[in-house]
Design a protein around this motif. Structure first.
Motif, PDB file in Angstrom:
ATOM      1  N   GLY A  44     -31.798  -5.898  18.675  1.00  0.00           N
ATOM      2  CA  GLY A  44     -32.060  -6.651  19.691  1.00  0.00           C
ATOM      3  C   GLY A  44     -32.364  -8.181  19.437  1.00  0.00           C
ATOM      4  O   GLY A  44     -31.710  -8.934  20.030  1.00  0.00           O
ATOM      5  N   ASP A  45     -33.283  -8.531  18.671  1.00  0.00           N
ATOM      6  CA  ASP A  45     -33.536 -10.060  18.345  1.00  0.00           C
ATOM      7  C   ASP A  45     -32.451 -10.915  17.714  1.00  0.00           C
ATOM      8  O   ASP A  45     -32.171 -12.072  18.136  1.00  0.00           O
ATOM      9  N   GLU A  46     -31.387 -10.211  16.985  1.00  0.00           N
ATOM     10  CA  GLU A  46     -30.254 -10.914  16.685  1.00  0.00           C
ATOM     11  C   GLU A  46     -29.456 -11.170  17.762  1.00  0.00           C
ATOM     12  O   GLU A  46     -28.738 -12.353  17.828  1.00  0.00           O
ATOM     13  N   VAL A  47     -29.373 -10.386  18.955  1.00  0.00           N
ATOM     14  CA  VAL A  47     -28.543 -10.777  20.107  1.00  0.00           C
ATOM     15  C   VAL A  47     -29.072 -12.017  20.823  1.00  0.00           C
ATOM     16  O   VAL A  47     -28.590 -12.986  21.102  1.00  0.00           O
ATOM     17  N   PHE A  48     -30.586 -11.792  20.946  1.00  0.00           N
ATOM     18  CA  PHE A  48     -31.136 -13.074  21.641  1.00  0.00           C
ATOM     19  C   PHE A  48     -31.177 -14.228  20.901  1.00  0.00           C
ATOM     20  O   PHE A  48     -30.665 -15.181  21.366  1.00  0.00           O
ATOM     21  N   TYR A  49     -31.055 -14.185  19.569  1.00  0.00           N
ATOM     22  CA  TYR A  49     -31.028 -15.476  18.896  1.00  0.00           C
ATOM     23  C   TYR A  49     -29.437 -16.153  18.963  1.00  0.00           C
ATOM     24  O   TYR A  49     -29.439 -17.214  18.562  1.00  0.00           O
ATOM     25  N   TRP A  50     -28.613 -15.085  18.775  1.00  0.00           N
ATOM     26  CA  TRP A  50     -27.160 -15.531  19.056  1.00  0.00           C
ATOM     27  C   TRP A  50     -26.923 -16.239  20.505  1.00  0.00           C
ATOM     28  O   TRP A  50     -26.489 -17.397  20.316  1.00  0.00           O
ATOM     29  N   ARG A  51     -27.500 -15.461  21.306  1.00  0.00           N
ATOM     30  CA  ARG A  51     -27.558 -16.224  22.613  1.00  0.00           C
ATOM     31  C   ARG A  51     -27.711 -17.365  22.837  1.00  0.00           C
ATOM     32  O   ARG A  51     -27.260 -18.540  23.415  1.00  0.00           O
ATOM     33  N   GLY A  96     -20.159 -12.270  17.489  1.00  0.00           N
ATOM     34  CA  GLY A  96     -21.193 -13.913  17.669  1.00  0.00           C
ATOM     35  C   GLY A  96     -22.257 -13.219  16.893  1.00  0.00           C
ATOM     36  O   GLY A  96     -22.572 -14.117  16.010  1.00  0.00           O
ATOM     37  N   VAL A  97     -22.922 -12.038  16.656  1.00  0.00           N
ATOM     38  CA  VAL A  97     -24.073 -11.764  15.846  1.00  0.00           C
ATOM     39  C   VAL A  97     -23.274 -11.890  14.360  1.00  0.00           C
ATOM     40  O   VAL A  97     -24.037 -12.468  13.244  1.00  0.00           O
ATOM     41  N   TYR A  98     -22.243 -11.334  14.322  1.00  0.00           N
ATOM     42  CA  TYR A  98     -21.559 -11.401  12.683  1.00  0.00           C
ATOM     43  C   TYR A  98     -21.395 -12.948  12.390  1.00  0.00           C
ATOM     44  O   TYR A  98     -21.564 -13.048  11.101  1.00  0.00           O
ATOM     45  N   GLN A  99     -20.939 -13.571  13.173  1.00  0.00           N
ATOM     46  CA  GLN A  99     -20.524 -15.265  12.979  1.00  0.00           C
ATOM     47  C   GLN A  99     -22.070 -15.721  12.463  1.00  0.00           C
ATOM     48  O   GLN A  99     -21.863 -16.362  11.314  1.00  0.00           O
ATOM     49  N   MET A 100     -23.015 -15.723  12.948  1.00  0.00           N
ATOM     50  CA  MET A 100     -24.412 -15.967  12.570  1.00  0.00           C
ATOM     51  C   MET A 100     -24.918 -15.442  11.466  1.00  0.00           C
ATOM     52  O   MET A 100     -25.651 -15.869  10.734  1.00  0.00           O
ATOM     53  N   ARG A 101     -24.673 -14.010  10.990  1.00  0.00           N
ATOM     54  CA  ARG A 101     -24.913 -13.471   9.737  1.00  0.00           C
ATOM     55  C   ARG A 101     -24.364 -14.361   8.858  1.00  0.00           C
ATOM     56  O   ARG A 101     -24.940 -14.385   7.793  1.00  0.00           O
ATOM     57  N   ASN A 146     -32.063 -11.819   5.108  1.00  0.00           N
ATOM     58  CA  ASN A 146     -30.990 -12.723   5.151  1.00  0.00           C
ATOM     59  C   ASN A 146     -29.588 -12.308   5.902  1.00  0.00           C
ATOM     60  O   ASN A 146     -28.914 -13.014   6.247  1.00  0.00           O
ATOM     61  N   GLN A 147     -29.669 -10.903   5.914  1.00  0.00           N
ATOM     62  CA  GLN A 147     -28.382 -10.413   6.153  1.00  0.00           C
ATOM     63  C   GLN A 147     -28.516 -10.194   8.012  1.00  0.00           C
ATOM     64  O   GLN A 147     -27.457  -9.778   8.383  1.00  0.00           O
ATOM     65  N   ARG A 148     -29.543 -10.472   8.443  1.00  0.00           N
ATOM     66  CA  ARG A 148     -29.709 -10.494   9.752  1.00  0.00           C
ATOM     67  C   ARG A 148     -29.909 -11.961  10.439  1.00  0.00           C
ATOM     68  O   ARG A 148     -30.311 -12.908   9.804  1.00  0.00           O
ATOM     69  N   VAL A 149     -29.694 -12.078  11.875  1.00  0.00           N
ATOM     70  CA  VAL A 149     -29.759 -13.302  12.552  1.00  0.00           C
ATOM     71  C   VAL A 149     -31.090 -13.552  12.672  1.00  0.00           C
ATOM     72  O   VAL A 149     -31.670 -13.337  14.001  1.00  0.00           O
ATOM     73  N   LEU A 150     -31.886 -13.931  11.825  1.00  0.00           N
ATOM     74  CA  LEU A 150     -33.352 -14.039  12.166  1.00  0.00           C
ATOM     75  C   LEU A 150     -33.751 -15.516  11.448  1.00  0.00           C
ATOM     76  O   LEU A 150     -33.132 -16.227  10.553  1.00  0.00           O
ATOM     77  N   ILE A 151     -34.854 -16.146  12.209  1.00  0.00           N
ATOM     78  CA  ILE A 151     -35.055 -17.455  12.047  1.00  0.00           C
ATOM     79  C   ILE A 151     -35.651 -17.843  10.496  1.00  0.00           C
ATOM     80  O   ILE A 151     -35.493 -18.833   9.883  1.00  0.00           O
TER      81      ILE A 151
END
Length: 512
Positions: A44-51, A96-101, A146-151
């Motif tokens: 879930g957090d990855e989707v939020f951060y991508w948005r 979108g999530v993979y792009q930010m990964r 690192n492999q996830r869209v985290l801050i």
């Protein structure tokens, strides 16, 4: 340096430092991109951060369907926006999530480059720098973050760069140019704080303490650096106030402080909705055993640097201690989330490597201790890399992209706009752009919404993280036919069922 290098790696002295640092960064990026698109599964957090990043691609403050987002500062989200402008808008949420990964993989690579330069500066040993870069590249916990869209990945990059720039002033803070270097280091720390507020605990706090223990005669150096670290955030607050959003920012930040202090336990291991920390540590032992070992060793390794280390060693020791105290408070009372450990594990490998280098130098100076220190140092590195490599091989050998495969199946077989009962918030976030997602359980609810499909990630349900109990999940799925099933490491078995729509007449049951 040559005395501290075993003959087998003495050739490193002939390799330019820029090549060593570049190789460390490239290795880090490649390791994170191998198997890219096959896991780890999206959450879930990855989707939020991508948005949030997608929303600022053309300017403005980070925002989502629920309005403008103020809980975290916007530094990482603007980096995401620039990345999207560079490579184009994605086709859907998973893309979108993979792009930010891929962005975070690059940021991790830059962090590895900075770590190589930092270790060479503090130890004068290219071998130690290579070891740190290798551990950073393969450590299973670092990889997971690192492999996830985290801050946290972007935050740590700025923090390491700040210490890299500041470190020469701990060796000699004289000359008319020290203010420029201190200002540059402070601004780098400030950008880190602008990506995640809690970074102040591992930048500003150790700088204030360093005024007593690192620069007792030149306290203006760390205090000036700490003051400069507040500048980017002050500018951000000023812009928010000028735009008329200060009250919203203040409300979110005060709530965030309450969460940090543990006064509001909404998420994390200390909340009532998640498994206990002990349970999670036990479950992850096979994956993160090498990480746990490094964390334990650093507690002992940091002591000599705090007591009698050189000024650069004491500065890095204070960095580690600040991160350790912050995490310890989160464990005992605060809001503890898995990604917070990343702010500690990076200074941990720095401290352990510095201590290993010190033991190796003593091996040269005191021949009688040679076998013990040499075997211990080499064995530690070999064991850490072997465990990390084994875990990495296992993680990349099997796909873990159940939610992406579920979405692909549903796009082909489930009509857009269908009402779907979801037992996971992450699944809902990944599908809500195409389907109507909800937590409808009772026959009345499902009849009213005309629900014909149910998505179940069984690990979430069985760990009592879902709003549905395991019994309710079985009761609902037993009524239908299994359409899709996938087993992965993150969510266990992910399944899609088609269930009969109850008749419209009301029946007894739970409502709400």
């Amino acid at each position: 340096m040559s005395r501290a290098l075993p003959m087998s790696v003495a050739w490193l002295r002939a390799v330019p430092l820029w090549a060593v640092a570049g190789a460390g960064g490239l290795l880090t990026v490649v390791v994170r991109l191998i198997g890219w698109g096959q896991g780890p599964d999206v959450f879930g957090d990855e989707v939020f951060y991508w948005r949030f990043g997608h929303s600022v691609a053309h300017g403005g403050f980070p925002r989502d369907h629920g309005g403008t987002f103020w809980l975290h500062p916007p530094g990482f989200f603007y980096i995401e926006g620039g990345w999207e402008r560079l490579f184009g808008a994605p086709a859907d949420v998973v893309s979108g999530v993979y792009q930010m990964r891929s962005l975070n993989a690059v940021l991790a690579g830059l962090t590895a480059v900075a770590l190589v330069l930092l270790m060479v500066r503090v130890t004068k040993s290219t071998t130690v720098a290579v070891a740190v870069a290798t551990v950073f590249a393969f450590d299973p916990y670092i990889l997971r973050i690192n492999q996830r869209v985290l801050i946290e990945t972007s935050t740590m990059l700025w923090v390491v760069l700040g210490f890299l720039v500041l470190l020469p002033l701990a060796q000699r803070a004289t000359g008319i140019r020290w203010r420029r270097r201190a200002a540059a280091a402070g601004l780098l720390f400030g950008v880190g704080i602008l990506t995640k507020d809690v970074a102040a605990l591992i930048t500003v706090v150790p700088l204030i303490v360093a005024a007593r223990f690192v620069w007792p005669k030149r306290r203006s150096v760390p205090l000036f650096t700490a003051a400069m670290a507040t500048v980017p955030y002050a500018i951000y607050v000023g812009v928010v106030a000028w735009a008329g959003h200060f009250d919203d920012l203040w409300g979110n930040k005060t709530h965030g402080i309450r969460r940090l202090l543990g006064m509001a336990q909404e998420t994390g291991f200390n909340s009532a909705k998640t498994p206990s920390l002990n349970q999670r540590l036990t479950e992850e032992l096979s994956n993160f055993g090498s990480t746990y070992a490094l964390l334990a060793l650093a507690v002992v390794a940091v002591v000599p640097f705090l007591r009698r280390g050189s000024p650069p060693q004491r500065l890095l020791g204070l960095w580690y201690v600040s991160a350790a105290i912050a995490l310890a408070y989160a464990v005992v009372k605060g809001t503890l989330e898995e990604q917070q450990l990343y702010l500690l594990i990076v200074p941990t490998i720095v401290i352990v490597a510095m201590r290993a280098h010190l033991l190796w130098e003593r091996r040269v100076e005191r021949r009688r201790r040679g076998p013990v220190s040499r075997v211990a140092t080499v064995s530690l590195l070999a064991l850490t890399l072997a465990w990390s490599g084994f875990t990495y091989a296992g993680a990349t050998s099997e796909p873990d992209d159940g939610y992406e495969r579920l979405r692909q199946y549903m796009v082909e077989h489930v009509p857009a706009g269908s009402a779907i009962t979801s037992m996971s918030g992450s699944a809902s976030l990944l599908l809500e752009d195409r389907y109507r997602m909800g937590k409808w359980f009772t026959p009345q609810e499902r009849a009213r919404e005309h629900v014909a499909y149910v998505v179940v990630p069984w690990r979430i349900v069985e760990h009592n993280i879902s709003t549905f109990t395991p019994g309710e999940a079985r009761q609902l799925t037993q009524q239908g036919a299994l359409l899709f099933s996938f087993h992965g490491r993150t969510y266990g078995t992910v399944e899609l069922y088609r269930v009969p729509v109850p008749p419209a007449s009301p029946v007894d049951g739970r409502d709400g």
